[in-house]
Design a protein around this motif. Structure first.
Motif, mmCIF file in Angstrom:
data_model
loop_
_atom_site.group_PDB
_atom_site.id
_atom_site.type_symbol
_atom_site.label_atom_id
_atom_site.label_comp_id
_atom_site.label_asym_id
_atom_site.label_seq_id
_atom_site.Cartn_x
_atom_site.Cartn_y
_atom_site.Cartn_z
ATOM 1 N N SER A 40 -11.890 32.587 -12.950
ATOM 2 C CA SER A 40 -11.791 33.582 -11.875
ATOM 3 C C SER A 40 -10.944 34.786 -12.268
ATOM 4 O O SER A 40 -11.271 35.924 -11.939
ATOM 5 C CB SER A 40 -11.190 32.936 -10.622
ATOM 6 N N VAL A 41 -9.834 34.518 -12.972
ATOM 7 C CA VAL A 41 -8.904 35.591 -13.356
ATOM 8 C C VAL A 41 -8.540 35.411 -14.818
ATOM 9 O O VAL A 41 -7.901 34.432 -15.182
ATOM 10 C CB VAL A 41 -7.609 35.548 -12.505
ATOM 11 N N SER A 42 -8.930 36.351 -15.662
ATOM 12 C CA SER A 42 -8.633 36.219 -17.086
ATOM 13 C C SER A 42 -7.255 36.785 -17.434
ATOM 14 O O SER A 42 -6.527 36.223 -18.244
ATOM 15 C CB SER A 42 -9.708 36.925 -17.927
ATOM 16 N N ALA A 43 -6.883 37.906 -16.793
ATOM 17 C CA ALA A 43 -5.596 38.544 -17.102
ATOM 18 C C ALA A 43 -4.442 37.674 -16.614
ATOM 19 O O ALA A 43 -4.374 37.326 -15.441
ATOM 20 C CB ALA A 43 -5.523 39.926 -16.457
ATOM 21 N N GLY A 44 -3.562 37.306 -17.543
ATOM 22 C CA GLY A 44 -2.393 36.506 -17.170
ATOM 23 C C GLY A 44 -2.706 35.077 -16.809
ATOM 24 O O GLY A 44 -1.897 34.412 -16.156
ATOM 25 N N ALA A 45 -3.882 34.589 -17.237
ATOM 26 C CA ALA A 45 -4.304 33.239 -16.845
ATOM 27 C C ALA A 45 -3.313 32.176 -17.297
ATOM 28 O O ALA A 45 -3.080 31.188 -16.598
ATOM 29 C CB ALA A 45 -5.694 32.943 -17.420
ATOM 30 N N LEU A 46 -2.716 32.383 -18.475
ATOM 31 C CA LEU A 46 -1.767 31.396 -19.001
ATOM 32 C C LEU A 46 -0.546 31.286 -18.088
ATOM 33 O O LEU A 46 -0.086 30.180 -17.770
ATOM 34 C CB LEU A 46 -1.327 31.788 -20.409
ATOM 35 N N GLY A 47 -0.031 32.431 -17.636
ATOM 36 C CA GLY A 47 1.132 32.428 -16.756
ATOM 37 C C GLY A 47 0.833 31.835 -15.392
ATOM 38 O O GLY A 47 1.631 31.067 -14.842
ATOM 39 N N ILE A 48 -0.322 32.185 -14.839
ATOM 40 C CA ILE A 48 -0.711 31.641 -13.530
ATOM 41 C C ILE A 48 -0.865 30.129 -13.621
ATOM 42 O O ILE A 48 -0.432 29.388 -12.726
ATOM 43 C CB ILE A 48 -2.020 32.293 -13.040
ATOM 44 N N ALA A 49 -1.463 29.654 -14.726
ATOM 45 C CA ALA A 49 -1.631 28.215 -14.917
ATOM 46 C C ALA A 49 -0.278 27.512 -15.008
ATOM 47 O O ALA A 49 -0.110 26.397 -14.496
ATOM 48 C CB ALA A 49 -2.460 27.947 -16.174
ATOM 49 N N ILE A 50 0.701 28.150 -15.654
ATOM 50 C CA ILE A 50 2.052 27.567 -15.761
ATOM 51 C C ILE A 50 2.668 27.416 -14.367
ATOM 52 O O ILE A 50 3.248 26.376 -14.042
ATOM 53 C CB ILE A 50 2.957 28.432 -16.656
ATOM 54 N N ILE A 51 2.532 28.443 -13.539
ATOM 55 C CA ILE A 51 3.101 28.401 -12.194
ATOM 56 C C ILE A 51 2.459 27.297 -11.362
ATOM 57 O O ILE A 51 3.154 26.495 -10.713
ATOM 58 C CB ILE A 51 2.939 29.772 -11.494
ATOM 59 N N VAL A 52 1.134 27.218 -11.387
ATOM 60 C CA VAL A 52 0.426 26.189 -10.623
ATOM 61 C C VAL A 52 0.794 24.799 -11.140
ATOM 62 O O VAL A 52 1.048 23.872 -10.358
ATOM 63 C CB VAL A 52 -1.098 26.407 -10.698
ATOM 64 N N PHE A 53 0.841 24.655 -12.464
ATOM 65 C CA PHE A 53 1.200 23.377 -13.067
ATOM 66 C C PHE A 53 2.608 22.956 -12.641
ATOM 67 O O PHE A 53 2.850 21.787 -12.319
ATOM 68 C CB PHE A 53 1.124 23.483 -14.592
ATOM 69 N N THR A 54 3.544 23.905 -12.628
ATOM 70 C CA THR A 54 4.920 23.614 -12.238
ATOM 71 C C THR A 54 4.991 23.113 -10.799
ATOM 72 O O THR A 54 5.691 22.140 -10.498
ATOM 73 C CB THR A 54 5.807 24.866 -12.378
ATOM 74 N N LEU A 55 4.259 23.769 -9.909
ATOM 75 C CA LEU A 55 4.254 23.356 -8.505
ATOM 76 C C LEU A 55 3.681 21.950 -8.345
ATOM 77 O O LEU A 55 4.183 21.160 -7.531
ATOM 78 C CB LEU A 55 3.454 24.359 -7.668
ATOM 79 N N ILE A 56 2.673 21.622 -9.130
ATOM 80 C CA ILE A 56 2.088 20.273 -9.076
ATOM 81 C C ILE A 56 3.118 19.231 -9.512
ATOM 82 O O ILE A 56 3.288 18.189 -8.871
ATOM 83 C CB ILE A 56 0.821 20.193 -9.951
#
Length: 343
Positions: A40-56
């Motif tokens: 859905s979002v390519s720009a900054g995908a690694l950072g967004i994934a880190i944030i979501v992973f952290t919340l999980i």
């Protein structure tokens, strides 16, 4: 590209060692998260994934946080009875009496559901996760399919560059990598896996120097490097590189240190309230240690984040912020329970 195939064939500057099973499991989870976000979002995908992973991760550990906070508030409720036990041994400084007092206190706490190690358990569980994430973020090309494919494409494009020019552009970085990690031996600039590992360890700023040396021969790398930067850069910070002292990456360890201080402040405020009822030497020592940790831990974490990939610092910062919100909520919740006598 299959992650397990990457894991078995790609070289890494450091192997996960005993943390490999945890890294594999977390890597699969992180890879699935990344793929869903990248679709859905390519720009900054690694950072967004880190944030979501952290919340999980924080949500999974939330029951332990609840148990920890409940134990701390229950300790307040039990202070009068615990002080009675201490009063029995007041003035008795011999070893036998001190051991008996410690055993009575331990039995009393156990009988009332207070666990001394409860406060340490969330941190103890997070430590192996933190170590495993260090290897995942340092070797993102091994654990994340999209990044692995991108690095492989970059490596293949590099191998197509005339040998003399390729060696001129990349040998200084290859030599620096070998000098830093003595276990690597040599890097074969004709081997895709070796070149992939080199690509993973070249800093974002160094690519400008490399491209200036390559001239037109580096044109094939331009769209591939654009993709790499698009994926890995979050709020202008390259997440797979060490933070160091350069701007803006240095913001990560600074914020990590500040949020560690704030979380420690919230935590020790509860501990100090609990200890204040004790008015003895042990309580004074506890408060002294808490105060030392309040200032030592932020400095230690800021220094640690300087030495690791920025992605790990982002994980720690988001974890701290979410942890602060959790603690504020739980403190209010259990204060209300304590006031109602329902704890």
């Amino acid at each position: 590209m299959n992650e397990l195939m990457l894991l078995s064939t790609m070289r890494m500057v450091r192997e996960p060692g005993i943390f490999e099973p945890i890294a594999i499991v977390l890597g699969k989870i992180y890879n699935m998260l990344f793929n869903g976000i990248y679709g859905s979002v390519s720009a900054g995908a690694l950072g967004i994934a880190i944030i979501v992973f952290t919340l999980i991760v924080k949500l999974i550990l939330f029951p332990l946080m609840m148990k920890q906070q409940k134990s701390s508030f229950k300790m307040q409720q039990l202070q009068p009875e615990m002080n009675k036990i201490r009063d029995k041994y007041k003035g008795k400084t011999d070893t036998m009496s001190q051991q008996r007092m410690a055993l009575e206190l331990q039995d009393f706490q156990k009988k009332n559901g207070v666990h001394l190690m409860g406060g340490c358990l969330p941190m103890l569980i997070q430590l192996p996760i933190l170590y495993a994430l260090y290897y995942i973020f340092q070797n993102a090309y091994v654990y994340v399919d999209v990044i692995g494919q991108n690095y492989t494409d970059i490596a293949n494009a590099i191998i197509q560059i005339p040998a003399a020019l390729r060696m001129e552009a990349f040998t200084p970085y290859a030599q620096s990598l070998v000098d830093t990690y003595k276990n690597l031996g040599t890097i074969d600039m004709n081997n895709v896996n070796d070149v992939v590992m080199l690509v993973a360890n070249i800093k974002a700023d160094d690519w400008n120097n490399i491209l200036s040396v390559l001239g037109d021969s580096g044109n094939a790398l331009l769209p591939l490097l654009d993709t790499k930067n698009n994926i890995e850069t979050f709020l202008t910070i390259p997440l797979v590189s060490k933070c160091g002292l350069s701007f803006p990456s240095v913001i990560v360890p600074v914020v990590a240190g500040v949020t560690t201080f704030l979380q420690s402040k919230v935590m020790t405020s509860l501990m100090n309230t609990t200890a204040s009822a004790e008015n003895d030497q042990a309580a004074a020592m506890t408060q002294s240690m808490n105060k030392m940790m309040l200032y030592f831990m932020p400095i230690m974490m800021a220094f640690f984040c300087l030495q690791v990939p920025a992605g790990l610092g982002v994980y720690w910062t988001v974890s701290n912020i979410f942890g602060i919100l959790q603690q504020i909520f739980l403190q209010k919740f259990y204060k209300k329970k304590l006031a109602e006598g329902a704890l």
